[in-house]
Design a protein around this motif. Structure first.
Motif, PDB file in Angstrom:
ATOM      1  N   THR A 174     -16.709 -17.780   7.403  1.00 22.58           N
ATOM      2  CA  THR A 174     -15.886 -18.822   6.796  1.00 22.58           C
ATOM      3  C   THR A 174     -16.659 -19.491   5.679  1.00 22.58           C
ATOM      4  O   THR A 174     -17.729 -20.045   5.909  1.00 22.58           O
ATOM      5  CB  THR A 174     -15.473 -19.879   7.841  1.00 22.58           C
ATOM      6  OG1 THR A 174     -14.783 -19.242   8.913  1.00 22.58           O
ATOM      7  CG2 THR A 174     -14.569 -20.926   7.197  1.00 22.58           C
ATOM      8  N   LEU A 175     -16.122 -19.443   4.473  1.00 23.18           N
ATOM      9  CA  LEU A 175     -16.696 -20.136   3.327  1.00 23.18           C
ATOM     10  C   LEU A 175     -15.728 -21.237   2.911  1.00 23.18           C
ATOM     11  O   LEU A 175     -14.545 -20.983   2.676  1.00 23.18           O
ATOM     12  CB  LEU A 175     -16.919 -19.174   2.158  1.00 23.18           C
ATOM     13  CG  LEU A 175     -17.430 -19.808   0.852  1.00 23.18           C
ATOM     14  CD1 LEU A 175     -18.816 -20.400   1.049  1.00 23.18           C
ATOM     15  CD2 LEU A 175     -17.448 -18.787  -0.283  1.00 23.18           C
ATOM     16  N   SER A 176     -16.217 -22.461   2.848  1.00 24.65           N
ATOM     17  CA  SER A 176     -15.374 -23.594   2.470  1.00 24.65           C
ATOM     18  C   SER A 176     -16.186 -24.551   1.617  1.00 24.65           C
ATOM     19  O   SER A 176     -17.393 -24.401   1.458  1.00 24.65           O
ATOM     20  CB  SER A 176     -14.839 -24.306   3.718  1.00 24.65           C
ATOM     21  OG  SER A 176     -15.909 -24.824   4.487  1.00 24.65           O
ATOM     22  N   GLY A 177     -15.518 -25.547   1.084  1.00 24.29           N
ATOM     23  CA  GLY A 177     -16.222 -26.528   0.277  1.00 24.29           C
ATOM     24  C   GLY A 177     -15.285 -27.280  -0.644  1.00 24.29           C
ATOM     25  O   GLY A 177     -14.057 -27.244  -0.486  1.00 24.29           O
ATOM     26  N   ASN A 178     -15.866 -27.976  -1.598  1.00 31.26           N
ATOM     27  CA  ASN A 178     -15.078 -28.689  -2.591  1.00 31.26           C
ATOM     28  C   ASN A 178     -15.879 -28.802  -3.887  1.00 31.26           C
ATOM     29  O   ASN A 178     -17.112 -28.768  -3.884  1.00 31.26           O
ATOM     30  CB  ASN A 178     -14.656 -30.078  -2.100  1.00 31.26           C
ATOM     31  CG  ASN A 178     -15.818 -30.961  -1.730  1.00 31.26           C
ATOM     32  OD1 ASN A 178     -16.279 -30.934  -0.599  1.00 31.26           O
ATOM     33  ND2 ASN A 178     -16.294 -31.771  -2.666  1.00 31.26           N
ATOM     34  N   LEU A 224     -20.836 -26.423  -0.970  1.00 30.63           N
ATOM     35  CA  LEU A 224     -20.461 -25.128  -0.413  1.00 30.63           C
ATOM     36  C   LEU A 224     -20.960 -25.033   1.015  1.00 30.63           C
ATOM     37  O   LEU A 224     -22.140 -25.264   1.289  1.00 30.63           O
ATOM     38  CB  LEU A 224     -21.061 -23.989  -1.246  1.00 30.63           C
ATOM     39  CG  LEU A 224     -20.665 -23.934  -2.726  1.00 30.63           C
ATOM     40  CD1 LEU A 224     -21.329 -22.755  -3.398  1.00 30.63           C
ATOM     41  CD2 LEU A 224     -19.151 -23.851  -2.876  1.00 30.63           C
ATOM     42  N   ARG A 225     -20.059 -24.683   1.927  1.00 32.98           N
ATOM     43  CA  ARG A 225     -20.387 -24.589   3.345  1.00 32.98           C
ATOM     44  C   ARG A 225     -20.063 -23.183   3.856  1.00 32.98           C
ATOM     45  O   ARG A 225     -18.984 -22.645   3.561  1.00 32.98           O
ATOM     46  CB  ARG A 225     -19.608 -25.645   4.137  1.00 32.98           C
ATOM     47  CG  ARG A 225     -19.864 -27.069   3.657  1.00 32.98           C
ATOM     48  CD  ARG A 225     -19.128 -28.095   4.485  1.00 32.98           C
ATOM     49  NE  ARG A 225     -17.683 -28.045   4.339  1.00 32.98           N
ATOM     50  CZ  ARG A 225     -17.011 -28.662   3.372  1.00 32.98           C
ATOM     51  NH1 ARG A 225     -17.668 -29.359   2.448  1.00 32.98           N
ATOM     52  NH2 ARG A 225     -15.697 -28.585   3.309  1.00 32.98           N
ATOM     53  N   GLY A 230      -4.556 -28.395  -2.509  1.00 30.24           N
ATOM     54  CA  GLY A 230      -5.995 -28.230  -2.634  1.00 30.24           C
ATOM     55  C   GLY A 230      -6.595 -28.856  -3.870  1.00 30.24           C
ATOM     56  O   GLY A 230      -7.817 -28.819  -4.037  1.00 30.24           O
ATOM     57  N   LYS A 264     -10.439 -28.448  -3.280  1.00 29.07           N
ATOM     58  CA  LYS A 264     -10.876 -28.070  -1.949  1.00 29.07           C
ATOM     59  C   LYS A 264     -10.496 -26.620  -1.671  1.00 29.07           C
ATOM     60  O   LYS A 264      -9.428 -26.173  -2.064  1.00 29.07           O
ATOM     61  CB  LYS A 264     -10.235 -28.963  -0.884  1.00 29.07           C
ATOM     62  CG  LYS A 264     -10.658 -30.428  -0.945  1.00 29.07           C
ATOM     63  CD  LYS A 264     -10.038 -31.222   0.189  1.00 29.07           C
ATOM     64  CE  LYS A 264     -10.520 -32.671   0.194  1.00 29.07           C
ATOM     65  NZ  LYS A 264      -9.939 -33.447   1.310  1.00 29.07           N
ATOM     66  N   PHE A 265     -11.392 -25.912  -1.008  1.00 24.67           N
ATOM     67  CA  PHE A 265     -11.085 -24.519  -0.661  1.00 24.67           C
ATOM     68  C   PHE A 265     -11.705 -24.180   0.682  1.00 24.67           C
ATOM     69  O   PHE A 265     -12.615 -24.856   1.147  1.00 24.67           O
ATOM     70  CB  PHE A 265     -11.596 -23.571  -1.749  1.00 24.67           C
ATOM     71  CG  PHE A 265     -13.064 -23.659  -1.993  1.00 24.67           C
ATOM     72  CD1 PHE A 265     -13.945 -22.849  -1.280  1.00 24.67           C
ATOM     73  CD2 PHE A 265     -13.594 -24.567  -2.912  1.00 24.67           C
ATOM     74  CE1 PHE A 265     -15.308 -22.915  -1.506  1.00 24.67           C
ATOM     75  CE2 PHE A 265     -14.965 -24.633  -3.134  1.00 24.67           C
ATOM     76  CZ  PHE A 265     -15.815 -23.815  -2.430  1.00 24.67           C
TER      77      PHE A 265
END
Length: 402
Positions: free
Chosen positions: A29-33, A58-59, A359, A401-402
Motif C-alpha cells: 500500500t502506497l499512500s500520502g499527500n 509518502l507512506r 482527493g 491525497k492518494f
C-alpha cells in the motif's frame, strides 16, 4: 556538498520504493499527500513577508508474511521565502538541507518500523509514534510525540524505540503496553535519558480510561559554549511520569487528562502537574461541531505542553475553543482561538476546506496573534505578535491525497 548528500539520500529512497515494487502490487500500500502552499503575512522584521512550499508525505506499507508488516514514511520539502528560511535554519546544525537556484530542499525520515501482530499480541520496533491520552487539543500525556494546537495538520514526529502490547482474551477491550525509547539526545552513547514505561487502557460502552507510567534515566544534555560542547547532568535520580486520561462518550462528550512529572532530587509540588479538561458537542445533525478545552500547566510539567505552545512555556492557564461548520460532505469552515489566560494573549484563527475533485482539496487558514500590547498596553504576551513573529499569518494551498 550538502546538495550531493541530499541527492544520495533521495536516490536511496527511490531505490527503496523500487524494491517495494518487486512485491505483489495487491499486497503493498502506497499512500500520502502533496501540498502546494503559499504563505503571506506581516511582522516586526518586515512589513510584508511571503513563503512558498511544496510538501510531499509518502507512506508505504509492505506485508512480510502473515503476521508482520513493514512501514515507512518520508517527507520531501522544497521551499522559498520565509518557509525556506525557517526550514534551513531548523536544519542548519545537521546540514540536512540543500540550497538550489531559488529554493531550499529537505528530505526527512518520518517513520521506519516493523510491526508484528496477532489476535492477542503486538510488537513494534523502529521509528514510530507511541500516542497516549484522549485529549484532542493540549494532550498533556502525549509527551513522546508532542503536537501544536495551532497546527492541527502537521505530521507528528516519531521516536526510536520498541513497544509490546497484549490484548487478554478474558479482558475484553483491554490493552496492556510496555515500551522503551532511545534518549532524546541521539549522541548519548551511555544511554542516559532512556525512557521506559507501561500503560493500561480499557474501553466500556460509553467510557474509556488509560493509565501511564514512565521512568526516564538520569539525563545528560550537551550545551555548546563558545563552540565547545559541555555536558551537564539533569535529573540525577531520574524522572518519573504518571498519567491518567479518561473520556465519556455522552452528549456532550467529556474528557480529562493528567500527567505529573516527579523529579525526586527536586520535587516540584503542584508545578509538576499538567492537566486538561474539555467537552465537545454536535448540533444540527452533526453539521456544527464545537469544542472547548482548558489546560493547567505547571512550570515543571510535561514536555508536551511546552512543545505544543508556539513560543515556549510561560503561563499556567490556557484555553482553546473552536467550532466547525460542514456545509456538505465536501466543504467545511472552522473558527477558533487559543489563549493564555494570565497575560491576556490569544491567537484567533479561521480555516476553510473545499474538496472540489475527489482527493483534491483547496485549503485556507489564517492566524492573527493578539495581546494587550497590540492595543498599546505595553505588555507583550506569549501568543502575541512579538513572540509569534507576525501580526497576521495566512496560508492557502492545494492538497492532493492518494
Amino acid at each position: 556538498m550538502r546538495g550531493v548528500k541530499l541527492k544520495k539520500i533521495i536516490c536511496c529512497v527511490i531505490a527503496l520504493f523500487l524494491f517495494a515494487g518487486s512485491f505483489s502490487l495487491s499486497a503493498q500500500t502506497l499512500s500520502g499527500n502533496l501540498d502546494t502552499k503559499i504563505t503571506l503575512g506581516a511582522g516586526d522584521s518586515t512589513d510584508f513577508f511571503y513563503g512558498a512550499e511544496e510538501y510531499a508525505n509518502l507512506r508505504l506499507k509492505i506485508p512480510a508474511g502473515e503476521y508482520a508488516s513493514i512501514y515507512s514514511a518520508f517527507n520531501f520539502i522544497a521551499a522559498a521565502g520565509t518557509s525556506g528560511t525557517v526550514m534551513a535554519v531548523s536544519n542548519i546544525v545537521t546540514g540536512a538541507f540543500a540550497a538550489g537556484e531559488n529554493y531550499t530542499a529537505v528530505m526527512e525520515l518520518e517513520r521506519l518500523y516493523v510491526q508484528l501482530s496477532s489476535d492477542t499480541l503486538g510488537l513494534s520496533a523502529g521509528l514510530f509514534r507511541i500516542p497516549f491520552g484522549y485529549s484532542p487539543v493540549w494532550r498533556p500525556m502525549d509527551f513522546l510525540n508532542p503536537g501544536n494546537p495551532l497546527e492541527p495538520d502537521a505530521r507528528l514526529r516519531g521516536v526510536l524505540g520498541i513497544a509490546a502490547s497484549a490484548f487478554p482474551e478474558k479482558l475484553a477491550d483491554t490493552k496492556f503496553l510496555v515500551f522503551a525509547t532511545a534518549p532524546q539526545n541521539p549522541f548519548t552513547v551511555s544511554g542516559r535519558g532512556t525512557r521506559a514505561g507501561l500503560s493500561w487502557e480499557s474501553h466500556w460502552q460509553r467510557a474509556s480510561a488509560q493509565f501511564l507510567y514512565c521512568f526516564e534515566s538520569p539525563v545528560s544534555h550537551c550545551y555548546p559554549i563558545s563552540g565547545i560542547p559541555i555536558l551537564t547532568d539533569e535529573y540525577p535520580l531520574g524522572l518519573h511520569r504518571a498519567g491518567l486520561s479518561i473520556k465519556a462518550e455522552m452528549k456532550p462528550g467529556l474528557w480529562a487528562e493528567f500527567l505529573y512529572n516527579l523529579n525526586p532530587d527536586l520535587p516540584a509540588g503542584i508545578e509538576g502537574l499538567a492537566a486538561s479538561a474539555g467537552a465537545d458537542y454536535s448540533f444540527f445533525n452533526g453539521r456544527l461541531y464545537v469544542l472547548l478545552e482548558y489546560l493547567y500547566s505547571g512550570s515543571k510539567s510535561a514536555d508536551a505542553v511546552s512543545a505544543a505552545l508556539p513560543s515556549g512555556h510561560t503561563g499556567s492557564h490556557y484555553i482553546y475553543a473552536a467550532g466547525t461548520w460542514k456545509w456538505n460532505d465536501f466543504s467545511a469552515a472552522a473558527l477558533g482561538c487559543a489563549a493564555n489566560l494570565e497575560d491576556i494573549s490569544f491567537t484567533p484563527f479561521v480555516s476553510w476546506e473545499y474538496e472540489f475533485i475527489q482527493g483534491m482539496i483547496f485549503f485556507f487558514r489564517a492566524h492573527v496573534p493578539l495581546d494587550r500590547d497590540s492595543f498599546n498596553a505595553g505588555n507583550p504576551g506569549e501568543f502575541g505578535p512579538r513572540n509569534s513573529g507576525s501580526y497576521a499569518f495566512f496560508n492557502a494551498g492545494l492538497r492532493v491525497k492518494f
